[in-house]
Scaffold this motif. Sequence first.
Motif, PDB file in Angstrom:
ATOM      1  N   LYS A 121       1.012  -1.193  -0.009  1.00  0.00           N
ATOM      2  CA  LYS A 121      -0.043   0.098  -0.143  1.00  0.00           C
ATOM      3  C   LYS A 121       1.004   1.368   0.114  1.00  0.00           C
ATOM      4  CE  LYS A 121      -3.846  -2.733   0.557  1.00  0.00           C
ATOM      5  NZ  LYS A 121      -4.611  -2.850  -0.831  1.00  0.00           N
ATOM      6  N   ILE A 122       0.527   2.094  -0.953  1.00  0.00           N
ATOM      7  CA  ILE A 122       1.350   3.507  -0.896  1.00  0.00           C
ATOM      8  C   ILE A 122       0.395   4.617  -0.061  1.00  0.00           C
ATOM      9  CG2 ILE A 122       2.556   2.673  -3.004  1.00  0.00           C
ATOM     10  CD1 ILE A 122       0.657   4.333  -4.666  1.00  0.00           C
ATOM     11  N   HIS A 123       1.012   5.460   0.270  1.00  0.00           N
ATOM     12  CA  HIS A 123       0.622   6.504   1.153  1.00  0.00           C
ATOM     13  C   HIS A 123       1.098   8.064   0.822  1.00  0.00           C
ATOM     14  CE1 HIS A 123      -1.388   3.367   3.535  1.00  0.00           C
ATOM     15  NE2 HIS A 123      -0.136   2.923   3.883  1.00  0.00           N
ATOM     16  N   GLN A 124       0.447   8.961   0.888  1.00  0.00           N
ATOM     17  CA  GLN A 124       0.993  10.318   0.627  1.00  0.00           C
ATOM     18  C   GLN A 124       1.834  10.637   1.818  1.00  0.00           C
ATOM     19  OE1 GLN A 124      -0.579  13.857  -1.361  1.00  0.00           O
ATOM     20  NE2 GLN A 124      -2.460  12.907  -1.192  1.00  0.00           N
ATOM     21  N   ASP A 125       3.044  11.300   1.522  1.00  0.00           N
ATOM     22  CA  ASP A 125       3.745  11.696   2.614  1.00  0.00           C
ATOM     23  C   ASP A 125       3.399  13.109   3.141  1.00  0.00           C
ATOM     24  OD1 ASP A 125       5.608  12.799   4.389  1.00  0.00           O
ATOM     25  OD2 ASP A 125       7.383  12.255   3.231  1.00  0.00           O
ATOM     26  N   PRO A 126       2.575  13.268   4.604  1.00  0.00           N
ATOM     27  CA  PRO A 126       2.156  14.550   4.820  1.00  0.00           C
ATOM     28  C   PRO A 126       3.118  15.857   4.761  1.00  0.00           C
ATOM     29  CG  PRO A 126       2.231  13.058   6.507  1.00  0.00           C
ATOM     30  CD  PRO A 126       2.639  12.151   5.328  1.00  0.00           C
ATOM     31  N   SER A 214      -8.349   5.836 -15.500  1.00  0.00           N
ATOM     32  CA  SER A 214      -8.290   7.304 -15.068  1.00  0.00           C
ATOM     33  C   SER A 214      -7.484   7.216 -13.658  1.00  0.00           C
ATOM     34  CB  SER A 214      -9.712   7.749 -14.956  1.00  0.00           C
ATOM     35  OG  SER A 214     -10.538   7.059 -13.976  1.00  0.00           O
ATOM     36  N   LEU A 215      -6.558   8.102 -13.512  1.00  0.00           N
ATOM     37  CA  LEU A 215      -5.688   8.210 -12.257  1.00  0.00           C
ATOM     38  C   LEU A 215      -5.643   9.909 -11.747  1.00  0.00           C
ATOM     39  CD1 LEU A 215      -2.642   6.621 -13.836  1.00  0.00           C
ATOM     40  CD2 LEU A 215      -4.280   5.579 -12.410  1.00  0.00           C
ATOM     41  N   GLU A 216      -5.248   9.877 -10.515  1.00  0.00           N
ATOM     42  CA  GLU A 216      -5.006  11.175  -9.787  1.00  0.00           C
ATOM     43  C   GLU A 216      -3.608  10.847  -9.550  1.00  0.00           C
ATOM     44  OE1 GLU A 216      -7.104  14.376  -7.101  1.00  0.00           O
ATOM     45  OE2 GLU A 216      -6.490  12.378  -6.151  1.00  0.00           O
ATOM     46  N   ILE A 217      -2.615  11.786  -9.900  1.00  0.00           N
ATOM     47  CA  ILE A 217      -1.415  11.700  -9.847  1.00  0.00           C
ATOM     48  C   ILE A 217      -0.732  12.741  -9.105  1.00  0.00           C
ATOM     49  CG2 ILE A 217       0.987  11.218 -10.753  1.00  0.00           C
ATOM     50  CD1 ILE A 217      -0.131   9.862 -12.973  1.00  0.00           C
ATOM     51  N   TYR A 218       0.244  12.925  -8.137  1.00  0.00           N
ATOM     52  CA  TYR A 218       0.910  13.799  -7.515  1.00  0.00           C
ATOM     53  C   TYR A 218       2.518  13.694  -7.840  1.00  0.00           C
ATOM     54  CZ  TYR A 218      -3.497  14.346  -4.393  1.00  0.00           C
ATOM     55  OH  TYR A 218      -4.624  14.487  -4.077  1.00  0.00           O
ATOM     56  N   GLY A 219       2.797  14.760  -7.935  1.00  0.00           N
ATOM     57  CA  GLY A 219       4.279  14.723  -7.958  1.00  0.00           C
ATOM     58  C   GLY A 219       5.084  16.024  -8.293  1.00  0.00           C
ATOM     59  N   GLU A 220       6.316  16.253  -8.507  1.00  0.00           N
ATOM     60  CA  GLU A 220       7.257  17.372  -8.928  1.00  0.00           C
ATOM     61  C   GLU A 220       7.275  17.429 -10.314  1.00  0.00           C
ATOM     62  OE1 GLU A 220      11.237  19.175  -7.263  1.00  0.00           O
ATOM     63  OE2 GLU A 220      11.058  16.931  -7.644  1.00  0.00           O
ATOM     64  N   MET A 221       7.046  18.836 -10.978  1.00  0.00           N
ATOM     65  CA  MET A 221       7.343  18.888 -12.400  1.00  0.00           C
ATOM     66  C   MET A 221       8.642  19.212 -12.630  1.00  0.00           C
ATOM     67  SD  MET A 221       4.497  18.937 -13.797  1.00  0.00           S
ATOM     68  CE  MET A 221       4.757  19.612 -15.241  1.00  0.00           C
ATOM     69  N   TRP A 222       9.375  18.660 -13.741  1.00  0.00           N
ATOM     70  CA  TRP A 222      10.721  18.563 -14.221  1.00  0.00           C
ATOM     71  C   TRP A 222      10.876  18.743 -15.534  1.00  0.00           C
ATOM     72  CZ3 TRP A 222      15.470  16.821 -11.900  1.00  0.00           C
ATOM     73  CH2 TRP A 222      15.551  16.504 -10.531  1.00  0.00           C
ATOM     74  N   GLU A 223      11.879  19.538 -16.005  1.00  0.00           N
ATOM     75  CA  GLU A 223      12.410  19.577 -17.485  1.00  0.00           C
ATOM     76  C   GLU A 223      12.841  18.218 -17.850  1.00  0.00           C
ATOM     77  OE1 GLU A 223      15.261  22.121 -18.030  1.00  0.00           O
ATOM     78  OE2 GLU A 223      13.988  24.215 -17.623  1.00  0.00           O
ATOM     79  N   TYR A 241       0.008   8.432  -6.255  1.00  0.00           N
ATOM     80  CA  TYR A 241      -1.168   8.393  -6.994  1.00  0.00           C
ATOM     81  C   TYR A 241      -2.334   7.400  -6.865  1.00  0.00           C
ATOM     82  CZ  TYR A 241       0.262   3.673  -8.899  1.00  0.00           C
ATOM     83  OH  TYR A 241       0.494   2.209  -8.968  1.00  0.00           O
ATOM     84  N   GLU A 242      -3.610   7.421  -7.173  1.00  0.00           N
ATOM     85  CA  GLU A 242      -4.850   6.931  -6.923  1.00  0.00           C
ATOM     86  C   GLU A 242      -5.305   6.431  -8.167  1.00  0.00           C
ATOM     87  OE1 GLU A 242      -7.288   8.861  -4.088  1.00  0.00           O
ATOM     88  OE2 GLU A 242      -5.879   8.835  -2.620  1.00  0.00           O
ATOM     89  N   VAL A 243      -5.850   5.390  -8.258  1.00  0.00           N
ATOM     90  CA  VAL A 243      -6.646   4.960  -9.486  1.00  0.00           C
ATOM     91  C   VAL A 243      -8.204   5.168  -9.254  1.00  0.00           C
ATOM     92  CG1 VAL A 243      -7.898   2.938 -10.844  1.00  0.00           C
ATOM     93  CG2 VAL A 243      -5.232   2.826 -10.128  1.00  0.00           C
ATOM     94  N   ILE A 244      -8.468   6.160 -10.060  1.00  0.00           N
ATOM     95  CA  ILE A 244     -10.056   6.366 -10.005  1.00  0.00           C
ATOM     96  C   ILE A 244     -11.105   5.443 -10.835  1.00  0.00           C
ATOM     97  CG2 ILE A 244     -11.614   8.417 -10.525  1.00  0.00           C
ATOM     98  CD1 ILE A 244      -9.179  10.266 -10.594  1.00  0.00           C
TER      99      ILE A 244
END
Length: 589
Positions: A121-126, A214-223, A241-244
């Motif tokens: 299980k993956i979790h968001q880092d608060p 369909s997904l919801e993804i969190y992350g950092e924007m990179w070149e 990320y979470e699967v919607i």
Amino acid sequence: MAEPGGSVYIDEDQGSDDIKSDGTEQKPYKTLLFAHIQHPPLPSNGPQYLTRKKEPGADQGPGVSEIQLQWVPATTTALKKAAKLYDQHKKKQAKGDELALRGKQDAEKRQQILEEAKKLKIHQDPQLPKAVKIRLNEKDPGLIKLRSGKSEKDVDYSEGRGTRVRVTGRVHRFRSQKDVIFLTLQDGYGLLQCVLTGDLTKTYDAMTMTLETSLEIYGEMWEVPPKQHAPDDRELHADYYEVIGKAVGDKEAITTRAAPDADPQTLYDNRHLVLRGDHASSVMKVRAALLRAFRQTYEEITPSCLEVTPPCMVQTQVEGGATLFAFDYYGQKAYLTQSSQLYLETCLPSLGNVFCVAPSFRAEKSLTRRHLSEYTHIEAELDFITFDDLLAHLELVMCRVVELALADPTTAKLVLDLNEKFEVPERPFKRMKYAEAIDWLNVHDIKNAEGEAHKFGDDIAEAAERKMTDIINRPIFLTHFPTEIKAFYMRKDPQDPRVTESVDCLMPGVGEIVGGSMRMEDYAELMEAYERVGIDPTPYYWYTDQRKYGTSPHGGYGLGLERFLAWLCNRHTVRECSLYPRFTDRCTP
């Protein structure tokens, strides 16, 4: 069943190589190879293979000799050949068994891995920065900062970090490598490459990822790193990320349901899935851009045209009764409109020049690539004009629409991706009278639909018209059609009453995309026209009244948006240019 060490019978004429045969004299096999497979030869006390067959040209009647049908041992040559084929069969079977076993072992191993993955299980880092919700086409540098360079960590929000974002979309493309998954998300606004690493690639959802999930993804924007490529040269390094909504795979996968090489009818049945593809969605976006461009053009030209919204349910015809869709309207006979032209004409006295964007319907059982039963009709009517004014207006509108559409970089890229050879049409368009076209077709030996030379009065067929247009290879205003082959309301040319002040605009690759004319403004002439074509003028009283209350020289036209779009985007058929095309026998989905 043949006994071990006994005789096995093969009849090349009457035998059969299937489970109904058992190699007995009553149920012989057809081939020696099949007999070997069912009763393998042994070093000792093996089966004896007995064969028989009719000699070529032997009498097939009741007088066939007993010697001819006698069972005899298979020849040494035949046995050697069968033994060789039998060895090949055993090797092929052994290899198949080995592959099946290996496949079973791989499936069991994958299932074990998937069962273990379910436990992860993956979790968001608060502790991570709050994510900014963006659309995939968001590029505002004040909102999004792209991280560049190198980092020892897959996701690093230390000083000088890129913006942490939250995006939603569907998986448009993906590829898996060792410990990394590249996903391209699509949300209808843009595309964004997302990079999953570490534990994010080891979850059950990651290992069973399917297109269109369909997904919801969190992350950092990179070149994007040098020499690498991604949409807009940027990517999102995911931290969660979470699967919607998980999309189906295997036989129900979108790549199976809407395969590009599928039968056209299958693709029309699955149009809702086809629209998710690059080409279909691009055509729809260009279509929207064209509609914006038409409305802007009508507003900015001088004099401007006001948009109105005529009815689609009518009780009059415009283009002939044979192509009307009829229905019961509270006990009265009514039709789906063929054209809004008559209604637009009634607007001229109080609203000035007008236009509409509305559906038109033609019950024409035609399966050509440029015909639809329902299409988007862009129509306009202009007051106090001459025929030359009408042609100049048409040329201006079409060229300005193309100019406005291509002025938008996003639309221009879509058009050139779909039609890399597109060139903005040169002005002025070529002017060619109908009589000149007849001569041109005959000079170039292009026959009519009956395979004969064209003559004055022919309704030039689509194939001939398109061939002429493609050879000339530039937009053509084909004008002055004979009265007999045009609609009743078209004004006759004062210099030549045999023809009308009418025009079709022909474009290479498509053919006719616009039809227009000057309209009869004289009351008596219009009444004569009703009688000539056998139309009762009573239901048209409101249209005829325009000639009784301050008539004027006026004209107009109708442009098929799907044909215009097919020309611009180089589509083979106008069906590709409609969201859900309607044509003969097709009204689903």
